[in-house]
Design an enzyme around this catalytic site. Sequence first.
Site, PDB file in Angstrom:
ATOM      1  CD  GLU A 199     -11.331 -77.740   4.855  1.00 58.49           C
ATOM      2  OE1 GLU A 199     -12.372 -78.377   4.634  1.00 58.49           O
ATOM      3  OE2 GLU A 199     -10.451 -77.559   4.002  1.00 58.49           O
TER       4      GLU A 199
ATOM      5  CG  ASP B 223      -8.731 -79.101   2.298  1.00 55.71           C
ATOM      6  OD1 ASP B 223      -7.654 -79.060   2.916  1.00 55.71           O
ATOM      7  OD2 ASP B 223      -9.605 -79.953   2.504  1.00 55.71           O
TER       8      ASP B 223
ATOM      9  CG  ASP C 101     -11.364 -78.257  -2.149  1.00 54.81           C
ATOM     10  OD1 ASP C 101     -11.729 -77.407  -1.310  1.00 54.81           O
ATOM     11  OD2 ASP C 101     -11.316 -79.467  -1.894  1.00 54.81           O
TER      12      ASP C 101
ATOM     13  CD  GLU D 236     -17.946 -77.823  -0.696  1.00 59.69           C
ATOM     14  OE1 GLU D 236     -18.241 -77.467   0.471  1.00 59.69           O
ATOM     15  OE2 GLU D 236     -18.738 -77.739  -1.644  1.00 59.69           O
TER      16      GLU D 236
ATOM     17  CE1 TYR E 138      -7.601 -81.631   0.243  1.00 58.29           C
ATOM     18  CE2 TYR E 138      -7.894 -81.082  -2.069  1.00 58.29           C
ATOM     19  CZ  TYR E 138      -8.391 -81.170  -0.795  1.00 58.29           C
ATOM     20  OH  TYR E 138      -9.692 -80.805  -0.544  1.00 58.29           O
TER      21      TYR E 138
ATOM     22  NE  ARG F 219     -12.688 -84.704  -0.465  1.00 57.84           N
ATOM     23  CZ  ARG F 219     -12.428 -84.552   0.828  1.00 57.84           C
ATOM     24  NH1 ARG F 219     -11.533 -83.661   1.228  1.00 57.84           N
ATOM     25  NH2 ARG F 219     -13.063 -85.276   1.740  1.00 57.84           N
TER      26      ARG F 219
ATOM     27  CG  HIS G 135      -5.138 -79.670  -6.097  1.00 59.68           C
ATOM     28  ND1 HIS G 135      -6.477 -79.958  -5.983  1.00 59.68           N
ATOM     29  CD2 HIS G 135      -4.954 -78.476  -5.508  1.00 59.68           C
ATOM     30  CE1 HIS G 135      -7.079 -78.968  -5.343  1.00 59.68           C
ATOM     31  NE2 HIS G 135      -6.174 -78.059  -5.054  1.00 59.68           N
TER      32      HIS G 135
END
Length: 933
Positions: free
Chosen positions: A11, A97, A99, A101, A322, A324, A369
């Site tokens: 990303e 990532d 997740d 998104e 990570y 988030r 996570h």
Amino acid sequence: MSEGRKLVIVESPAKAKTIGGYLGKDWDVEASVGHIRDIPTPSEMPAEIKKGPFGRFGVDVDHGFEAYYVVDSDKKKKVSELKRLLKGADELYLATDEDREGEAIAWHLLEVLQPKVPVKRMVFHEITKEAIQRAANTTRDLDVAMVDAQETRRILDRLYGYEVSPVLWRKVKAGLSAGRVQSVATRMVVERERERMAFVRASYWDVVGDFTPDGAANQFGARLSAVDGDRVATGRDFADDGTLKSKNVVHLDEETANSIAAQVISAQVAVTSVQEKPYTRRPSAPFTTSTLQQEASRKLRLSSKNAMRVAQRLYENGYITYMRTDSTTLSEAALTAARQQARDLYGAEYVPDAPRRYEKKVKNAQEAHEAIRPAGDRFRTPAQVAGELRGDEFALYELIWKRTVASQMADARGSTATVKLGGTLEDGRVVEFSASGTVITFRGFLAAYEEGRDDERASKAAEAEEERRLPKLSEGVAITTLRADADGHETSPPPRYTEATLVKAMEEKGIGRPSTYASTVGTIQDRGYVNTRGNALIPTWLAFAVTRLLEEHFGELVDYDFTASMEEDLDRIAGGDEQRADWLQRFYFGHGLGGDGGSGAAVGGRANEPLSGQGLKQLVEDLGEIDAREISTIPIGEGIVVRVGRYGPYVEETVPHGVDLSTGEMSDDAATTPRRATINDDIAPDEMTPAKARELLDQSADDGKVLGQDPANGRDIVAKAGRYGPYVTEVLDEETAALKGKAKVKPRTASLFKDMDLATMDLETALKLLSLPRVVGTTTEEDGTEVEITAQNGRYGPYLKKGTDSRSLTTEQQLFDITLEEALAIYAQPKQRGRAASAPLKELGNDPVSGRPMVVKDGRFGPYVTDGETNSTLRKGDDPESITPERGAELLAEKRAKGPTTRKRAAKKTTKKTAAKKTAKKTTAKKATTKKA
């Protein structure tokens, strides 16, 4: 892994650079720089698309809620670059990532790139060489259910915003926005302010004293706790309306407290009770996104947005896992690393026999996570990274390291003693004083880390009690009173939310997700719903009006439980337990219209949850009559209201004609007329009392305060409080005011200086202000022409003007005082570029590229960082006072990369208009899983 070239798409460029160093020469690592495409706004759609089913929302609500996507205009070059790299690749690794998104970005890349080579989904939670190589060898397929969940959220937010926001435009103010999470967060801040506005302060007294058993060396403090067996009332005994909510308590007033303080000095006091019990305190769990933002706010004074920005850089550069996550779980490798580091640094006795494991106890917590921790199977200490990290990056890494290591350390242990003293006063009353203290005998995890507290009062009280030693006492020991004083208090309203406490409250209610907390808090500030004062979040009057409309007409959409239930539903879609189209059908069109077979299940399949059988579409269409004036009216008492108008909030009081406001006497005229005054932004809603409102009304922007008449023309000179601050103006007579066209006369107006007070403004000073600009004198130029020098007050402060040559003044008072000689001396100095030089807001050290000193300055368009050669304006989330040297260098590097700013010349007018080419590709194809290698 097979041979051949491999293309890895991540990303961010920073992540690509770090990962590229861990993979071999056969790997190309490139960044998509976030999402490459999105649902466009209607204004961005081609004409033929606007006329079709996608025209209103960018979503076809009648055919499975398919979305219309377009590649962002600023990503077309990036997409072309990725396609070029893909042509030379034998495999494609999507490493976004892990997740929703990130999964959606990977899917969009597949849809746009249409790869003809094997595709693998590569995921990792930390950027270390071992983790990246492990991820490259253990790939999976694209998780279509996670993509569905993200797309559902995106479409849900589009429908919510596009249906509800226009109601706000019509009924409150143009340009407002509503959002699934932002509107609920705004409501939380407004509700807290309402509590403060309704709060009634209560006063109460107690007595504090210093006591000793055998001399001043062993003195200790104690507080009056009971009188004649009844407990003395404290702040927690009062309700928010100022009344006592506890029974059998003594409410001391000032006279009683002073009487007790005077008598206890000579009373015989002795120890009546000694209690001692063990003290144990456990360490806090490792950081989640929410707790990291809270601690970064409390200890580092970082906003949620800045904390996440710094954490993102630490993650992308391989320092932390990570960032988030709402999991407090640590991997076995991390548990071993933390325990070993605690043992090495503090000793074996500081590490418990078994690893500590934490379970998340907040609503809707996910355990996908790990918690946020230092990266790697062996943690680098802050000392080891001190040469690589600076400023906020080092401080945040140190915070994460301390929290992680401390989470695996032993409990802090000690003992808590509570002592009660009793005595009989001269008037026969029996009083009791209490003192307590904690002695920590083994610090345990406190040797590494201690969590901060949100409530400063609670924090100070806890700190005062902990580590406060009491002398060794036993029952019956005589005590000497050294000092006794009456102490008065007032109850305090509920504290306003800070960014940290709002994030904590949202997490506890299950509203939003770790990835949305920072953006939500930033959004409600950017939208003008919330201002900040220090760390406190203060709602604007606009937020009151918007929240009231949503509560009364879209109550279920801003219901806390319903908003949390939507997060649960998105989790169910991500888990494959709910179908995207069916859920959106029920949400938008109502019960029984989706895949539930007409069973009447609510959104997400809950029969007893909101929308009360209606979908969003029916809620918007079935609004009835909304009284816009009533919605934007907030009563504050005594017949006074605040209204949110087109040009901002104002206070209004309606009084009968002919009423003498000083005496209250009324004439026979029964008609009424409102008095209005603009409310400045620096007045918080809970500060707008009836008394404060009348103060503003007396200095009303409509009526003003007549200071007298201008001797030159006989016009009234009025002082007013305007939206942009106090000012003075002249009042034109009706005949002059009615003139139009070239004959129109504009009344003279002047703002008050910063050190002037509206309440003490007099006619003489007002006339001096209205006389500006002032002619300081005349000077002869080199060519023999005479030029006037004038002193003027402008948008950017006071200045001198000589022809087209302007020079800044340092104070507003100079406008009245500066002489011609002083003005000429200023003009004799070399002209400075731009505004007058001012002291830098902050010095950041030398720029690593130019080697020149970097400073933060306040410029015409806001604060900016400069090294004397390159200037870069600070972004919204950058605080001039806390910006780091690394951030300053980053902004300057970004500005240099963009190159010099060039202005485009206006094209010559032509008689024919050429239509811009419109290219758009409809990509509503169904999602497909990636090809297996």
